[in-house]
Design an enzyme around this catalytic site. Structure first.
Site, short mmCIF file in Angstrom:
data_model
loop_
_atom_site.label_atom_id
_atom_site.label_comp_id
_atom_site.label_asym_id
_atom_site.label_seq_id
_atom_site.Cartn_x
_atom_site.Cartn_y
_atom_site.Cartn_z
N SER A 1 41.06 -68.19 81.72
CA SER A 1 39.76 -67.86 81.26
C SER A 1 39.50 -66.34 81.32
O SER A 1 38.37 -65.83 81.02
CB SER A 1 38.74 -68.79 81.81
OG SER A 1 38.62 -68.91 83.22
N LYS B 1 30.18 -71.61 85.28
CA LYS B 1 30.41 -70.32 85.21
C LYS B 1 28.97 -69.69 84.84
O LYS B 1 28.54 -68.77 85.53
CB LYS B 1 31.13 -70.12 84.06
CG LYS B 1 32.62 -70.53 84.69
CD LYS B 1 33.84 -70.24 83.20
CE LYS B 1 35.06 -70.71 83.72
NZ LYS B 1 35.99 -70.46 82.67
#
Length: 800
Positions: free
Chosen positions: A697, A740
């Site tokens: 990611s 996140k």
């Protein structure tokens, strides 16, 4: 020892050494001698006056004693009778004549010889001495009654009319004493003191005899009781047989009654009755009877037909879930849907002719980081269903028998933990939580996770087989709920039987609400502070969340609150007696919290204060929530090498290589030379090097930092990004979006770049978080560059 020189007027006799016995004056003692010197001394004494001197050895372990190994005080004895035995030994009856003291040892070969003198005793015949004699005589009678063995001749001597001196020697001869104690009595010349010492020795010996008798009596009573019960039992059986009565044993009747009242399935009941008949035919002394009895106890104690009346009310269930847990909106909705299905199935079952028990449609699996409320949510479900709650922890289990039980052939065998928990709650339809299912081990003793396949399969668990029970038990009415932290370690076959519900962790606002509404009141009450009216300010609450905890759940948060409460409780108890006003203020603010908890445990993750060249802000997911991640890229002169540091995993290293390849393939668009990489070295570093990092990611963040370092254009400090990159520059979907974004919001980020495919995940976020942030959805790296680093479009004229 000073020796007295012998003379012609002094008497000289052979000396015989004795290891542990002693012959007192006026007493007789049969002894056996086998040493050559001793036998020779006896032979010469018999030829002469039949007298010799008997001395006690200081150390009985010495085989060939010399004059230094013997006491000097002894007894002059006469040889009454002797008999020769095998191997040159002699059995001799000796009679003590008088007490003597050795003056000098005159010879050592062929045996010891010595001169001596008589040692008279100080004898006083008073009323006190006679009283001691009578007490000694009474004690001896008591000892004899308690079982003390005394030679008949010695006993008759005690009954004679003896002087105090002779009586004391007779008593000393029958006492059970150590050799040293016997010698001390012989050397004592004062008759009164000798009698007093004998009273002490005899009292101790009598006490020991009394204790032995008590022990023997207890043992005998137990033995006689057992024998008496056996005889009476046999007589009862004989009487019943004679009367023609086939009366069942009371225990067998009780078991038969319990089996009928358990209402177990007919086939199982027949098998258990056969076991009962087998136990009835066994002797009570047969060890197997106790095993069968334990087995029957387990069988009749199981809830074969007992169920909790679970009247499902969706509104009540929702109320209970909201009372016990804050947030978790999606999870609560899923649980209420689950309960609604169960309610409809129950109504359908009640209306049908074939009545069936309410059975759960599937097995739930709560997956999430520690401390987010997985286990407590299971308890709330049980409360909302009005069912009993059973829980077993599977962490570290390696033996299959923990699930299925041991076979009855083993000593100490017992059912598995599932059956044990069912017995404990005494209902066959509890809410059953299997905690930490992801931490099951396996070794040579079997694979417990394989044993769970049957229990957690709705198509099979109606006939669950436990090795100990050896009969089928219906688990289809049980509502199984499992918990796990990760899914990776759960075997695929087991995971396929579970409906997974993810617990993503709490946001900052959710933690704050839980702290204010649940944790602080709970800890205030637990520490006795509720009546004092203390309050923790909102600033202090958020400070504890930010600087003293770093977790997805609230366990550490609760511990920190408990620490603050303990500090306050101590202050109250210390100042209560000094001042009427215990504390100046009842408000616990952020300064007081810092003084109670000490220095900050965690640094605050915030965005950079200025735009930086070669540094981008990425987003990462961890088990304790989300974090922002800084990617640093430095360009130095070199030969084209790529250095990666920061404890990166293989996938993250491959993302760095893919980013470099992407930049090299688009060198014209970024205004670079065609072979720019041949004269430089590129170093990619991710701070907090001790923390392992991995995953794809961070791909677009690495690429952005690399482009910034090569083009000398800074990256916007308030932009964070997440997404996987391909060699062609495509941005792919990733996971952990909720955590996140929450981390970015907490760090002061204003803009978030994320893959278009992850737009659907924003539904899980609170409205406040979504409104405070700007989201840019991308599917190609060019769009990332446009937002993150392009301040002046003229820098990359070919990028659109």
């Amino acid at each position: 020892m000073s020796m007295i020189l012998s003379s012609k007027n002094q008497k000289q006799l052979p000396v015989v050494a004795i290891r542990d016995g002693l012959v007192y004056p006026k007493t007789e003692a049969p002894l056996i001698f086998g040493r050559q010197k001793t036998v020779k001394a006896f032979e010469d004494a018999v030829k002469a006056k039949k007298e010799l001197i008997v001395l006690l050895q200081k150390d009985p372990r010495v085989d060939d004693p010399t004059d230094r190994d013997l006491y000097t005080t002894g007894v002059l004895v006469s040889i009454e009778r002797f008999v020769s035995l095998e191997q040159g030994e002699l059995q001799v009856l000796l009679k003590g004549v008088k007490k003597i003291n050795v003056l000098d040892f005159t010879a050592n070969d062929p045996y010891l010889q010595a001169t001596y003198e008589e040692t008279p005793d100080v004898e006083v015949d008073t009323e006190e001495v006679r009283a001691i004699m009578r007490h000694l005589f009474a004690q001896l009678k008591k000892a004899i009654n308690l079982g003390k063995n005394i030679d008949f001749v010695a006993l008759m001597g005690l009954f004679s009319d003896l002087s105090p001196n002779d009586f004391s020697y007779q008593v000393a001869a029958v006492l059970d004493l150590k050799p040293v104690e016997k010698q001390d009595l012989l050397e004592e010349s004062d008759v009164k003191r000798r009698l007093e010492a004998e009273v002490e020795f005899l009292t101790k010996e009598t006490a020991v005899l009394e204790l032995e008798r008590k022990i023997n009596q207890k043992t005998q009573q137990k033995f006689e009781k057992g024998m008496r019960e056996n005889v009476l039992r046999e007589k009862m059986k004989a009487i019943e047989t004679e009367l023609g009565e086939d009366k069942e044993d009371k225990e067998i009747g009780e078991y038969r009654s319990k089996i009928k009242s358990a209402k177990m399935p007919k086939t199982i009941e027949e098998k258990i009755l056969k076991e009962l008949e087998r136990m009835q035919k066994m002797s009570q002394y047969n060890p197997e009877s106790s095993y069968v009895r334990t087995y029957l106890d387990w069988i009749v104690s199981l809830p074969w037909s007992k169920v909790s009346d679970s009247d499902i009310s969706i509104k009540d269930a929702e109320k209970i879930l909201n009372e016990d847990h804050f947030g978790l909106k999606k999870i609560k909705e899923r649980i209420l849907e689950y309960l609604a299905v169960m309610k409809l199935r129950k109504q359908e079952s009640d209306s049908a002719k074939d009545k069936k028990q309410l059975k759960p449609p599937t097995i739930l699996c709560f997956v999430g980081p520690p401390g987010v409320g997985k286990t407590s949510l299971g308890r709330s479900i049980a409360r909302s269903l009005n069912r009993k709650f059973a829980k077993i922890s599977l962490g570290g289990i390696r033996d299959e028998a923990e699930i299925r039980g041991h076979r009855r052939t083993y000593v100490g065998a017992m059912p598995g933990r599932i059956i044990q928990a069912i017995k404990q709650v005494q209902t066959k339809n509890p809410v059953f939580m299997l905690d930490e299912i992801d931490k099951i081990g396996h070794d040579f003793r079997g694979d417990p996770s394989s044993a769970l396949l049957e229990a957690l399969d709705p198509e099979q668990n109606h006939a669950f087989s436990d090795h100990y029970l050896e009969v089928e038990f219906d688990l289809s009415d049980v509502m199984f709920i499992t918990t796990a932290n990760v899914l990776d370690t759960i075997p695929p076959a087991l995971l396929d039987r579970l409906e997974v519900i993810h617990f993503p962790g709490y946001t900052e606002d959710e933690k704050f609400a839980i702290e204010k509404n649940y944790l602080i009141p709970k800890q205030m009450e637990a520490h006795g502070l509720k009546k004092y009216g203390f309050k923790i300010t909102d600033e202090a609450s958020r400070l504890i969340i930010h600087r003293y905890t770093r977790e997805a759940g609230v366990r550490e948060l609760e511990r920190q609150i408990a620490t603050v409460c303990r500090k306050v409780a101590r202050i109250i108890t210390e100042r209560a007696t000094k001042k009427p006003q215990i504390l100046q203020t009842k408000i616990i603010d952020d300064k007081a919290t810092e003084s109670y908890l000490g220095p900050y445990k965690y640094s605050s993750q915030v965005a950079e204060k200025a735009d930086e060249i070669g540094m981008s802000t990425g987003l990462a997911w961890t088990q304790v929530g989300g974090e922002i991640l800084f990617i640093e890229v430095s360009i130095v002169p070199g030969k084209g090498s790529l250095t990666l540091t920061g404890k990166l995993g293989d996938v993250m290293k491959e993302s760095c290589q893919a980013a470099l390849t992407y930049v090299r393939s688009r060198w014209k668009e970024f205004g670079l030379k065609e072979k720019f990489y041949q004269t430089i070295d590129i170093h990619v570093h991710v701070p907090e090097g001790a923390v392992p990092k991995d995953g794809p990611s961070a791909g677009i963040a690495i690429t952005t930092a690399l482009i910034s370092a090569l083009t000398k254009i800074p990256v916007k400090r308030d932009v964070a990004m997440t997404g996987e990159i391909t060699l062609r520059g495509r941005v792919l979907e990733i996971g952990g979006i909720k955590e996140k974004i929450i981390a970015a919001h907490r760090a002061g980020i204003h803009t978030i770049i994320m893959p278009k495919e992850n737009k659907k995940d924003l539904i899980e976020l609170p409205d406040k978080t979504i409104n405070d942030l700007k989201f840019v959805y991308v599917d190609h790296m060019d769009q990332v560059v446009e937002v993150a680093i392009m301040k002046k479009r003229g820098k990359f004229p070919n990028v659109k």
